[in-house]
Design a protein around this motif. Structure first.
Motif, PDB file in Angstrom:
ATOM      1  N   LEU A 118      37.008  42.522  40.024  1.00 45.92           N
ATOM      2  CA  LEU A 118      36.829  41.798  38.765  1.00 45.92           C
ATOM      3  C   LEU A 118      35.486  42.172  38.125  1.00 45.92           C
ATOM      4  CD1 LEU A 118      37.815  38.228  37.909  1.00 45.92           C
ATOM      5  CD2 LEU A 118      35.511  38.970  37.334  1.00 45.92           C
ATOM      6  N   VAL A 119      35.579  42.710  36.943  1.00 45.39           N
ATOM      7  CA  VAL A 119      34.374  43.095  36.207  1.00 45.39           C
ATOM      8  C   VAL A 119      34.206  42.150  35.030  1.00 45.39           C
ATOM      9  CG1 VAL A 119      33.197  44.963  34.985  1.00 45.39           C
ATOM     10  CG2 VAL A 119      34.792  45.508  36.827  1.00 45.39           C
ATOM     11  N   MET A 120      33.051  41.502  34.958  1.00 46.41           N
ATOM     12  CA  MET A 120      32.782  40.660  33.796  1.00 46.41           C
ATOM     13  C   MET A 120      31.873  41.420  32.851  1.00 46.41           C
ATOM     14  SD  MET A 120      31.115  36.865  33.544  1.00 46.41           S
ATOM     15  CE  MET A 120      32.561  35.873  33.802  1.00 46.41           C
ATOM     16  N   ILE A 121      32.246  41.426  31.590  1.00 46.45           N
ATOM     17  CA  ILE A 121      31.438  42.135  30.594  1.00 46.45           C
ATOM     18  C   ILE A 121      30.972  41.155  29.534  1.00 46.45           C
ATOM     19  CG2 ILE A 121      31.392  44.038  28.933  1.00 46.45           C
ATOM     20  CD1 ILE A 121      33.471  45.438  30.490  1.00 46.45           C
ATOM     21  N   ASN A 155      40.625  47.823  36.524  1.00 48.75           N
ATOM     22  CA  ASN A 155      39.823  46.656  36.906  1.00 48.75           C
ATOM     23  C   ASN A 155      40.300  45.426  36.148  1.00 48.75           C
ATOM     24  OD1 ASN A 155      37.470  47.936  38.488  1.00 48.75           O
ATOM     25  ND2 ASN A 155      37.597  49.156  36.625  1.00 48.75           N
ATOM     26  N   LYS A 156      40.186  44.264  36.809  1.00 53.75           N
ATOM     27  CA  LYS A 156      40.378  43.023  36.062  1.00 53.75           C
ATOM     28  C   LYS A 156      39.126  42.848  35.218  1.00 53.75           C
ATOM     29  CE  LYS A 156      42.514  40.753  39.924  1.00 53.75           C
ATOM     30  NZ  LYS A 156      41.927  40.119  41.105  1.00 53.75           N
ATOM     31  N   VAL A 157      39.313  42.511  33.960  1.00 56.65           N
ATOM     32  CA  VAL A 157      38.137  42.373  33.101  1.00 56.65           C
ATOM     33  C   VAL A 157      38.091  40.974  32.497  1.00 56.65           C
ATOM     34  CG1 VAL A 157      37.107  43.142  30.928  1.00 56.65           C
ATOM     35  CG2 VAL A 157      37.905  44.826  32.575  1.00 56.65           C
ATOM     36  N   VAL A 158      36.931  40.361  32.538  1.00 53.81           N
ATOM     37  CA  VAL A 158      36.715  39.103  31.820  1.00 53.81           C
ATOM     38  C   VAL A 158      35.659  39.374  30.757  1.00 53.81           C
ATOM     39  CG1 VAL A 158      35.940  36.713  31.979  1.00 53.81           C
ATOM     40  CG2 VAL A 158      37.287  37.698  33.835  1.00 53.81           C
ATOM     41  N   LEU A 342      27.047  29.473  36.454  1.00 55.98           N
ATOM     42  CA  LEU A 342      28.333  28.968  35.966  1.00 55.98           C
ATOM     43  C   LEU A 342      29.404  30.047  35.971  1.00 55.98           C
ATOM     44  CD1 LEU A 342      27.486  26.540  33.050  1.00 55.98           C
ATOM     45  CD2 LEU A 342      28.060  26.045  35.421  1.00 55.98           C
ATOM     46  N   ARG A 343      29.008  31.245  35.580  1.00 58.58           N
ATOM     47  CA  ARG A 343      29.987  32.333  35.535  1.00 58.58           C
ATOM     48  C   ARG A 343      30.534  32.630  36.919  1.00 58.58           C
ATOM     49  NH1 ARG A 343      26.648  36.200  31.358  1.00 58.58           N
ATOM     50  NH2 ARG A 343      27.650  35.426  29.474  1.00 58.58           N
ATOM     51  N   PHE A 344      29.654  32.597  37.890  1.00 56.30           N
ATOM     52  CA  PHE A 344      30.081  32.918  39.242  1.00 56.30           C
ATOM     53  C   PHE A 344      30.945  31.801  39.829  1.00 56.30           C
ATOM     54  CE2 PHE A 344      29.286  34.105  43.779  1.00 56.30           C
ATOM     55  CZ  PHE A 344      29.929  35.330  43.694  1.00 56.30           C
ATOM     56  N   GLN A 345      30.657  30.558  39.370  1.00 56.46           N
ATOM     57  CA  GLN A 345      31.520  29.444  39.778  1.00 56.46           C
ATOM     58  C   GLN A 345      32.928  29.618  39.215  1.00 56.46           C
ATOM     59  OE1 GLN A 345      29.868  25.664  38.493  1.00 56.46           O
ATOM     60  NE2 GLN A 345      28.342  25.761  40.126  1.00 56.46           N
ATOM     61  N   ASP A 346      32.977  30.109  37.986  1.00 53.41           N
ATOM     62  CA  ASP A 346      34.273  30.220  37.299  1.00 53.41           C
ATOM     63  C   ASP A 346      35.080  31.436  37.734  1.00 53.41           C
ATOM     64  OD1 ASP A 346      33.558  27.986  35.944  1.00 53.41           O
ATOM     65  OD2 ASP A 346      32.965  29.011  34.091  1.00 53.41           O
ATOM     66  N   PHE A 347      34.417  32.527  38.088  1.00 53.82           N
ATOM     67  CA  PHE A 347      35.120  33.776  38.398  1.00 53.82           C
ATOM     68  C   PHE A 347      34.515  34.448  39.633  1.00 53.82           C
ATOM     69  CE2 PHE A 347      35.251  33.106  33.815  1.00 53.82           C
ATOM     70  CZ  PHE A 347      36.601  33.227  33.544  1.00 53.82           C
ATOM     71  N   PRO A 348      35.386  35.058  40.471  1.00 49.98           N
ATOM     72  CA  PRO A 348      34.864  35.807  41.619  1.00 49.98           C
ATOM     73  C   PRO A 348      34.368  37.183  41.173  1.00 49.98           C
ATOM     74  CG  PRO A 348      37.263  35.824  41.633  1.00 49.98           C
ATOM     75  CD  PRO A 348      36.859  35.043  40.427  1.00 49.98           C
ATOM     76  N   ILE A 349      33.200  37.215  40.572  1.00 53.06           N
ATOM     77  CA  ILE A 349      32.694  38.444  39.949  1.00 53.06           C
ATOM     78  C   ILE A 349      32.330  39.498  41.001  1.00 53.06           C
ATOM     79  CG2 ILE A 349      30.831  39.410  38.518  1.00 53.06           C
ATOM     80  CD1 ILE A 349      30.540  36.635  37.268  1.00 53.06           C
ATOM     81  N   ASP A 350      32.850  40.708  40.840  1.00 54.90           N
ATOM     82  CA  ASP A 350      32.421  41.820  41.689  1.00 54.90           C
ATOM     83  C   ASP A 350      31.352  42.640  40.993  1.00 54.90           C
ATOM     84  OD1 ASP A 350      34.223  41.580  44.005  1.00 54.90           O
ATOM     85  OD2 ASP A 350      35.798  41.877  42.504  1.00 54.90           O
ATOM     86  N   LYS A 351      31.492  42.730  39.684  1.00 54.87           N
ATOM     87  CA  LYS A 351      30.496  43.508  38.936  1.00 54.87           C
ATOM     88  C   LYS A 351      30.242  42.840  37.603  1.00 54.87           C
ATOM     89  CE  LYS A 351      28.598  47.753  38.568  1.00 54.87           C
ATOM     90  NZ  LYS A 351      28.072  47.969  39.890  1.00 54.87           N
TER      91      LYS A 351
END
Ligand code: ARG
Length: 599
Positions: A118-121, A155-158, A342-351
């Protein structure tokens, strides 16, 4: 196996059988054959000369002969020029390749699975006291293109955004509105909400500078005057009230921010960008404070005598960084720590990728270390996608205040220019007005997006509206025009009752290099997508689309499609054109650029 893979295996076999040595796949160098020679792909024979104990020419001859005999379904002919073995590939593998490109609707894309990282941008991230400007345009275009490219690479992207919705800057707009607004609203003024608030921010600044000037004239030192001016004091009082949850101040803040968001939404919509999750500083800054206090208790940070909290990063070669002021209020960094939490609580961020201008390089260097210390597993390797400044040539389109270029104005102007430029053609083709407007929207925005995205993000750049909308050269409209031209050919074919099969049977004719080169170019798309994904480089996709478009135009310049007498060949060329239009629209789609069916 691809044509290249078959050839490499063939050469390895040849070397083994002819000279009794094992060659690695890396030793087999394949290049595109140079224009002046006959052939599609060229093998460099020098690496095998020593083992063969023969002249390079001789080695070329021997390997060439072997390939024609043993891999005859791929290699039709060969010729040797010095140590280079030029291979003419037979038609069948080209057709197979073209068929495979046509069969895959999402050619070049890797599909996303449950196991994908999961990649958050994060991109855009405006403050709520002004409308978006040219710098935001570059930010949003880069961020949303990056999101699509990263997703196309499996990749999963948020897609996320942090709106800096609290602080002294918003209080300035609020105060000015209270003082001079007479209850003005977006409805009553006909202004977009973000523009309205921006105007009050400007008004505040104007009056404030006036006050400072007067104080200085009365003999006050300038620095002191900046702090003592009644307006700034009042704005600070408002901020204190805001922090104390004063209902009136909060209500006004809420109302004015809502106006701004409605305005931003329109801008985003026009630009074609969106977010999966928007965070607001007002929700995250307290979390940040908590995290800092936690770090303080763990001994990661320290408190100074005046009560302020700091991180000592001298061991990391940086300096000491303020995290909480002595009065306990938070700073920009605190908010980023809270947002991360908060972001990390909401999503299992890998990058995590932050798209933010290069004036904040140091901020993100520090943030990365702090998040790592605080235990965020992605903190250390967070990516600050740092981009350079963008400006317009002097004197062009400065906004109301004459300082920055407004994003809405810019997009409107681009679309209007595209409409103007197409007027003559529209008349000739009798295109309905509604469609002409829609085409102008696609072309105007396509010109803007492509021109900005084709530049290496790290570089500062000048956006040149005239150049961007030119139909010739490395521009969005050039590529869109080629796409529309293909669309028109495909329409005509349909009108003539021609059905282009997804799977062609073999063509019985020697395909020209212009044709096979175009197939080769198409076949490079997956590699271009991968490269753009590893390099985080939308400009790589621009480059690819431009090269592909040029290859198509070279082919189209030399050959007729619908006029071709040989039915098989006609179908082949139609199929080639169709594949090209698909890949162009996939590539440009990654950049957020829409393709017009007519132009
Ligand atoms: N709103 C900030 C500004 O306009 C940019 C925020 C960037 N993102 C972040 N996570 N700090 O300067």
């Amino acid at each position: 196996m691809t044509i290249e893979e078959k050839l490499i295996a063939g050469v390895q076999e040849a070397v083994k059988s002819l000279y009794g040595v094992e060659a690695t796949a890396q030793q087999v160098q394949l290049q595109k054959t140079r224009d002046e020679f006959e052939g599609h792909l060229t093998v460099v024979v020098f690496p095998f000369v020593k083992a063969a104990r023969k002249s390079p020419e001789m080695v070329g001859e021997e390997i060439g002969k072997y390939l024609v005999e043993k891999v005859g379904d791929v290699v039709a002919k060969y010729n040797v020029v010095k140590g280079f073995l030029n291979l003419v590939i037979s038609d069948a593998p080209w057709i197979t390749l073209l068929n495979s490109i046509n069969a895959d609707e999402k050619f070049g894309f890797t599909s996303v699975t449950d196991q994908s990282p999961l990649v958050m941008i994060e991109y855009s991230s405006p403050n709520t006291n002004k409308p978006l400007h040219l710098g935001h345009v570059r930010n949003n275009l880069l961020g949303s293109a990056l999101a699509r490219i990263v997703e196309a690479n499996g990749n999963k992207v948020v897609k996320t955004n942090i709106v800096n919705d609290r602080g002294i800057h918003i209080c300035k707009s609020m105060l000015a509105w209270l003082k001079w607004g007479n209850g003005e609203t977006p409805e009553s003024s006909g202004k977009k909400g973000d523009h309205l608030i921006g105007d009050y921010y400007v008004a505040f600044d104007k009056h404030y500078r006036e006050e400072v000037k007067q104080l200085v004239a009365q003999g006050m030192d300038e620095e002191k005057a900046k702090q003592e001016a009644p307006l700034i004091k009042e704005a600070h009082e408002m901020l204190v009230k805001w922090e104390k949850n004063d209902p009136e101040v909060r209500a006004l803040w809420k109302k004015m921010n809502e106006w701004v968001y409605a305005g931003f939404d329109e801008t985003y919509k026009m630009m074609g960008v969106s977010f999966d999750k928007i965070y607001y500083e007002s929700d995250t800054y307290l979390e940040g404070k908590e995290k800092v206090v936690e770090g303080l208790e763990k001994g990661l940070f320290y408190r100074r005598e005046d009560g302020s909290v700091w991180a000592d990063l001298t061991a990391e070669g940086l300096d000491e960084k303020l995290l909480l002021r002595s009065d306990g209020t938070s700073v920009y960094m605190t908010q980023d720590i809270g947002t991360a939490k908060l972001r990390f609580q909401d999503f299992p961020i890998d990058k995590m990728i932050y798209v933010v201008g290069n004036e904040q390089n140091y901020h993100f260097q520090v943030l990365s270390i702090l998040l790592d210390k605080l235990g965020f597993k992605w903190g250390k390797d967070l990516v600050h996608f740092s981009y350079g400044m963008v400006e317009l040539p002097n004197g062009k389109m400065k906004s109301r205040e004459g300082t920055v270029v407004d994003a809405d104005d810019l997009m409107e102007t681009m679309i209007a220019d595209a409409y103007e430029a197409s007027k003559e053609r529209v008349k000739q083709t009798a295109m309905p007005e509604e469609e002409a407007r829609e085409v102008a929207r696609k072309v105007g925005l396509g010109a803007l997006k492509y021109f900005i995205l084709k530049v290496d993000a790290r570089k500062n750049m000048l956006f040149n509206p005239e150049e961007s909308i030119d139909f010739n050269g490395n521009t969005g409209p050039f590529i869109q025009y080629t796409y529309a031209r293909i669309a028109s050919i495909l329409r005509k074919a349909k009108e003539q009752g021609i059905d282009i099969p997804t799977e062609l049977s073999t063509v019985n004719c020697q395909l020209s290099t212009k044709e096979t080169e175009l197939i080769q170019k198409l076949n490079q798309f997956p590699a271009a997508v991968r490269q753009a994904g590893t390099d985080y480089s939308p400009s790589g996709i621009c480059n690819y689309c431009y090269e592909l478009t040029k290859a198509f135009n070279q082919f189209y310049h030399d050959f007729t499609i619908l006029g071709e007498q040989d039915e098989d060949l006609k179908l082949f060329r139609l199929s080639l054109a169709k594949a090209t239009s698909k890949v162009i629209s996939l590539g440009m789609g990654l950049l957020g650029i829409e393709m017009p069916e007519r132009m």
